[in-house]
Design an enzyme around this catalytic site. Structure first.
Site, PDB file in Angstrom:
ATOM      1  N   ASP A  84       0.824  -1.196   0.000  1.00 24.45           N
ATOM      2  CA  ASP A  84       0.000   0.000   0.000  1.00 24.45           C
ATOM      3  C   ASP A  84       0.866   1.257   0.000  1.00 24.45           C
ATOM      4  O   ASP A  84       2.069   1.196   0.262  1.00 24.45           O
ATOM      5  CB  ASP A  84      -0.918   0.014   1.231  1.00 24.45           C
ATOM      6  CG  ASP A  84      -2.107  -0.916   1.093  1.00 24.45           C
ATOM      7  OD1 ASP A  84      -2.335  -1.442  -0.009  1.00 24.45           O
ATOM      8  OD2 ASP A  84      -2.816  -1.105   2.099  1.00 24.45           O
ATOM      9  N   LYS A 103      -3.759   2.716  -2.761  1.00 29.06           N
ATOM     10  CA  LYS A 103      -4.886   3.552  -3.138  1.00 29.06           C
ATOM     11  C   LYS A 103      -4.870   4.756  -2.208  1.00 29.06           C
ATOM     12  O   LYS A 103      -4.749   4.603  -1.003  1.00 29.06           O
ATOM     13  CB  LYS A 103      -6.201   2.788  -2.977  1.00 29.06           C
ATOM     14  CG  LYS A 103      -6.297   1.584  -3.879  1.00 29.06           C
ATOM     15  CD  LYS A 103      -7.591   0.832  -3.612  1.00 29.06           C
ATOM     16  CE  LYS A 103      -7.697  -0.401  -4.463  1.00 29.06           C
ATOM     17  NZ  LYS A 103      -7.578  -0.203  -5.865  1.00 29.06           N
ATOM     18  N   GLY A 118      -1.662  -1.334   8.838  1.00 30.48           N
ATOM     19  CA  GLY A 118      -2.547  -1.659   9.949  1.00 30.48           C
ATOM     20  C   GLY A 118      -3.114  -3.056   9.825  1.00 30.48           C
ATOM     21  O   GLY A 118      -2.439  -3.984   9.397  1.00 30.48           O
ATOM     22  N   ASP A 119      -4.372  -3.196  10.180  1.00 26.78           N
ATOM     23  CA  ASP A 119      -5.022  -4.493  10.148  1.00 26.78           C
ATOM     24  C   ASP A 119      -5.615  -4.717   8.764  1.00 26.78           C
ATOM     25  O   ASP A 119      -6.471  -3.947   8.323  1.00 26.78           O
ATOM     26  CB  ASP A 119      -6.123  -4.536  11.213  1.00 26.78           C
ATOM     27  CG  ASP A 119      -6.682  -5.926  11.413  1.00 26.78           C
ATOM     28  OD1 ASP A 119      -6.864  -6.652  10.412  1.00 26.78           O
ATOM     29  OD2 ASP A 119      -6.948  -6.285  12.560  1.00 26.78           O
ATOM     30  N   ALA A 160      -5.327   0.359  13.708  1.00 29.96           N
ATOM     31  CA  ALA A 160      -4.967   1.761  13.923  1.00 29.96           C
ATOM     32  C   ALA A 160      -5.626   2.352  15.166  1.00 29.96           C
ATOM     33  O   ALA A 160      -4.989   3.102  15.908  1.00 29.96           O
ATOM     34  CB  ALA A 160      -5.320   2.583  12.686  1.00 29.96           C
ATOM     35  N   MET A 212     -10.602   6.755   7.725  1.00 28.18           N
ATOM     36  CA  MET A 212     -10.627   7.356   6.393  1.00 28.18           C
ATOM     37  C   MET A 212     -11.586   8.545   6.327  1.00 28.18           C
ATOM     38  O   MET A 212     -12.339   8.687   5.369  1.00 28.18           O
ATOM     39  CB  MET A 212     -10.985   6.305   5.335  1.00 28.18           C
ATOM     40  CG  MET A 212      -9.969   5.189   5.286  1.00 28.18           C
ATOM     41  SD  MET A 212     -10.330   3.942   4.054  1.00 28.18           S
ATOM     42  CE  MET A 212     -11.729   3.113   4.775  1.00 28.18           C
TER      43      MET A 212
END
Length: 171
Positions: free
Chosen positions: A23, A44, A76-77, A106, A157
């Protein structure tokens, strides 16, 4: 997040990896653990050009056919607010064995960093992890109702939608 929050299993697999698809927000010192791997960015980022999910899926499947250890590195997860389910479904439908190595979520990492418990005794007995973001063609999120029902909420987000989130919560 921080490289020292990786699990031992994650660090071991990165060291064994032939290819790492990663990522956008992966720290350089985490990628450095994949010393001999080919590193392919497939992140992304909201509002920016991103790698299409179907392209990522295909590249993962192709790599699995020609390499011993392929890592899909998510921040993170991997099982929270990402495309893990889509990638796993695509790969397993093509006979690719998948192992998910969970990371530190997070919300848990942030609460630990701030020394604030998400479920402080006597004050909070429930936690909800939400995102207001929805993809094209998806049904509207009921994230506000989830936040109202919980004692503690972590909003993922949401930075680009801070004003709308604040207005929804105040409403």
């Amino acid at each position: 997040g921080a490289s020292d929050l990786l699990t031992l299993r994650a660090a071991r697999l990165l060291g064994q990896a032939d290819v790492v698809f990663h990522d956008a927000l992966i720290a350089a010192d985490v990628l450095a653990l994949a010393r001999t791997a080919t590193k392919i960015p497939v992140g992304k980022r909201s509002g920016r050009h991103s790698t299409a999910q179907r392209f990522i899926n295909k590249r993962l499947a192709d790599a699995a056919r020609s390499h011993r250890v392929v890592v899909r590195l998510k921040g993170g997860d991997p099982m929270l607010f990402g495309r893990a389910h889509e990638e796993i479904t695509y790969l397993t439908s093509r006979g690719v064995r998948v192992e998910v190595v969970p990371g530190v979520t997070a919300a848990v990492a942030a609460s630990a960093d701030l020394a604030i418990s998400l479920t402080r005794r006597g004050a909070a007995r429930s936690v909800v992890l939400v995102t207001p973001r929805v993809g094209k063609g998806e049904r509207e999120s009921r994230w506000v109702a989830s936040v109202i029902a919980a004692d503690t909420a972590a909003i993922y987000m949401g930075a680009g939608e801070a004003e709308a989130i604040a207005a929804a919560l105040i409403g």
